[in-house]
Write a protein that holds these residues in place. Structure first.
Motif, mmCIF file in Angstrom:
data_model
loop_
_atom_site.group_PDB
_atom_site.id
_atom_site.type_symbol
_atom_site.label_atom_id
_atom_site.label_comp_id
_atom_site.label_asym_id
_atom_site.label_seq_id
_atom_site.Cartn_x
_atom_site.Cartn_y
_atom_site.Cartn_z
ATOM 1 N N PRO A 1 0.799 -1.229 0.000
ATOM 2 C CA PRO A 1 0.000 0.000 0.000
ATOM 3 C C PRO A 1 0.834 1.283 0.000
ATOM 4 N N ALA A 2 2.071 1.207 0.465
ATOM 5 C CA ALA A 2 2.922 2.393 0.544
ATOM 6 C C ALA A 2 3.627 2.701 -0.781
ATOM 7 N N VAL A 3 3.605 1.767 -1.733
ATOM 8 C CA VAL A 3 4.259 1.992 -3.024
ATOM 9 C C VAL A 3 3.355 2.881 -3.875
ATOM 10 N N LYS A 4 3.867 4.048 -4.221
ATOM 11 C CA LYS A 4 3.090 5.001 -5.023
ATOM 12 C C LYS A 4 3.383 4.872 -6.507
ATOM 13 N N SER A 5 4.650 4.564 -6.837
ATOM 14 C CA SER A 5 4.994 4.402 -8.242
ATOM 15 C C SER A 5 6.185 3.471 -8.383
ATOM 16 N N ALA A 6 6.390 3.004 -9.607
ATOM 17 C CA ALA A 6 7.499 2.111 -9.920
ATOM 18 C C ALA A 6 8.078 2.552 -11.257
ATOM 19 N N VAL A 7 9.393 2.716 -11.276
ATOM 20 C CA VAL A 7 10.075 3.172 -12.484
ATOM 21 C C VAL A 7 10.947 2.045 -13.001
ATOM 22 N N ARG A 8 10.760 1.708 -14.252
ATOM 23 C CA ARG A 8 11.545 0.653 -14.893
ATOM 24 C C ARG A 8 12.870 1.267 -15.337
ATOM 25 N N VAL A 9 13.971 0.700 -14.887
ATOM 26 C CA VAL A 9 15.294 1.247 -15.156
ATOM 27 C C VAL A 9 16.015 0.358 -16.164
ATOM 28 N N ARG B 1 15.540 -3.399 -17.182
ATOM 29 C CA ARG B 1 16.138 -4.509 -16.457
ATOM 30 C C ARG B 1 15.582 -4.681 -15.058
ATOM 31 N N ARG B 2 15.297 -3.577 -14.377
ATOM 32 C CA ARG B 2 14.918 -3.664 -12.971
ATOM 33 C C ARG B 2 13.981 -2.517 -12.624
ATOM 34 N N TRP B 3 13.457 -2.570 -11.376
ATOM 35 C CA TRP B 3 12.516 -1.560 -10.902
ATOM 36 C C TRP B 3 13.114 -0.706 -9.792
ATOM 37 N N ASN B 4 12.739 0.552 -9.762
ATOM 38 C CA ASN B 4 12.894 1.426 -8.599
ATOM 39 C C ASN B 4 11.481 1.675 -8.081
ATOM 40 N N LEU B 5 11.260 1.438 -6.806
ATOM 41 C CA LEU B 5 9.955 1.686 -6.201
ATOM 42 C C LEU B 5 9.992 3.013 -5.467
ATOM 43 N N VAL B 6 8.951 3.810 -5.650
ATOM 44 C CA VAL B 6 8.853 5.091 -4.961
ATOM 45 C C VAL B 6 7.759 4.974 -3.907
ATOM 46 N N PHE B 7 8.165 5.205 -2.666
ATOM 47 C CA PHE B 7 7.236 5.180 -1.544
ATOM 48 C C PHE B 7 6.879 6.625 -1.199
ATOM 49 N N HIS B 8 5.701 6.850 -0.679
ATOM 50 C CA HIS B 8 5.199 8.190 -0.332
ATOM 51 C C HIS B 8 4.935 8.964 -1.620
ATOM 52 N N ALA C 1 6.113 11.491 -4.989
ATOM 53 C CA ALA C 1 7.262 11.595 -5.881
ATOM 54 C C ALA C 1 8.186 12.743 -5.467
ATOM 55 N N GLU C 2 7.628 13.823 -4.904
ATOM 56 C CA GLU C 2 8.439 14.989 -4.541
ATOM 57 C C GLU C 2 9.347 14.681 -3.353
ATOM 58 N N ASP C 3 8.785 14.114 -2.307
ATOM 59 C CA ASP C 3 9.574 13.842 -1.108
ATOM 60 C C ASP C 3 9.679 12.344 -0.861
ATOM 61 N N GLY C 4 9.555 11.582 -1.917
ATOM 62 C CA GLY C 4 9.482 10.138 -1.774
ATOM 63 C C GLY C 4 10.801 9.465 -1.480
ATOM 64 N N LEU C 5 10.678 8.296 -0.944
ATOM 65 C CA LEU C 5 11.797 7.409 -0.683
ATOM 66 C C LEU C 5 11.860 6.435 -1.854
ATOM 67 N N VAL C 6 13.029 6.303 -2.463
ATOM 68 C CA VAL C 6 13.191 5.410 -3.608
ATOM 69 C C VAL C 6 13.948 4.169 -3.158
ATOM 70 N N VAL C 7 13.396 3.015 -3.514
ATOM 71 C CA VAL C 7 14.037 1.735 -3.205
ATOM 72 C C VAL C 7 14.469 1.106 -4.519
ATOM 73 N N TYR C 8 15.779 0.854 -4.648
ATOM 74 C CA TYR C 8 16.325 0.214 -5.840
ATOM 75 C C TYR C 8 16.245 -1.289 -5.659
ATOM 76 N N LEU C 9 15.525 -1.943 -6.543
ATOM 77 C CA LEU C 9 15.440 -3.404 -6.507
ATOM 78 C C LEU C 9 16.463 -3.993 -7.476
ATOM 79 N N PRO C 10 16.926 -5.209 -7.213
ATOM 80 C CA PRO C 10 17.898 -5.836 -8.115
ATOM 81 C C PRO C 10 17.235 -6.342 -9.399
#
Length: 171
Positions: free
Chosen positions: A102-110, A113-120, A122-131
């Motif tokens: 529920p906390a994942v607001k967006s996901a960016v395909r990099v 190959r892989r995803w970056n998940l944005v929590f909260h 986009a402006e003040d979000g926390l980005v989690v780099y997935l492998p």
């Protein structure tokens, strides 16, 4: 032969209705003398794909439901040229983590190959780099970190989980 032609016409009508964006299934029945019953089953959007400054709701197979000029705020936003095809697998993986999903607001395909998940947000979000491989293992690590230390609530900008043996954070 005349009734066969009518059957073909009804099937053609059903197929035309199913061609409407957002319709998964259609049933058309005729009740004599003057009633036509149409039952529609709508496609359920699972995410919104942002591509070339437009927003496209996606169904469970990653197919575009319809063009939409605005983002549907209750759905995850996915971004990237191949994000549309990869979204069903992403949503399936996120659904395995009901405390995080529920906390994942967006996901960016990099790099396709892989995803970056944005929590909260986009402006003040926390980005989690997935492998690139086994992102579910990284999500398990993130879930454990959240349970033990509430890591998603800390004042962090990036949590890099792309390397299996390391945890890199940026404040």
């Amino acid at each position: 032969p005349a009734s066969r032609m009518k059957d073909v016409a009804w099937e053609e009508g059903r197929l035309r209705v199913m061609g409407v964006p957002g319709v998964r299934e259609a049933v058309i029945e005729r009740y004599l003398p003057s009633t036509v019953y149409i039952k529609l089953e709508e496609k359920t959007p699972i995410a919104v794909w942002q591509y070339k400054k437009k927003y496209f709701p996606l169904d469970e197979q990653g197919r575009v439901i319809a063009d939409n000029s605005k983002k549907l705020s209750n759905l995850i936003l996915v971004v990237g040229s191949d994000a549309r095809q990869r979204t069903p697998a992403l949503i399936e993986m996120l659904n395995q983590f009901p405390t995080l999903q529920p906390a994942v607001k967006s996901a960016v395909r990099v790099g396709e190959r892989r995803w970056n998940l944005v929590f909260h947000s986009a402006e003040d979000g926390l980005v989690v780099y997935l492998p690139e491989t086994h992102p579910e293992k990284a999500m398990e690590r993130l879930e454990k970190l959240q349970t033990a230390d509430n890591i998603l609530d800390k004042d962090l900008k990036v949590i890099d989980l792309s390397l299996e043996d390391r945890l890199i954070v940026r404040t």
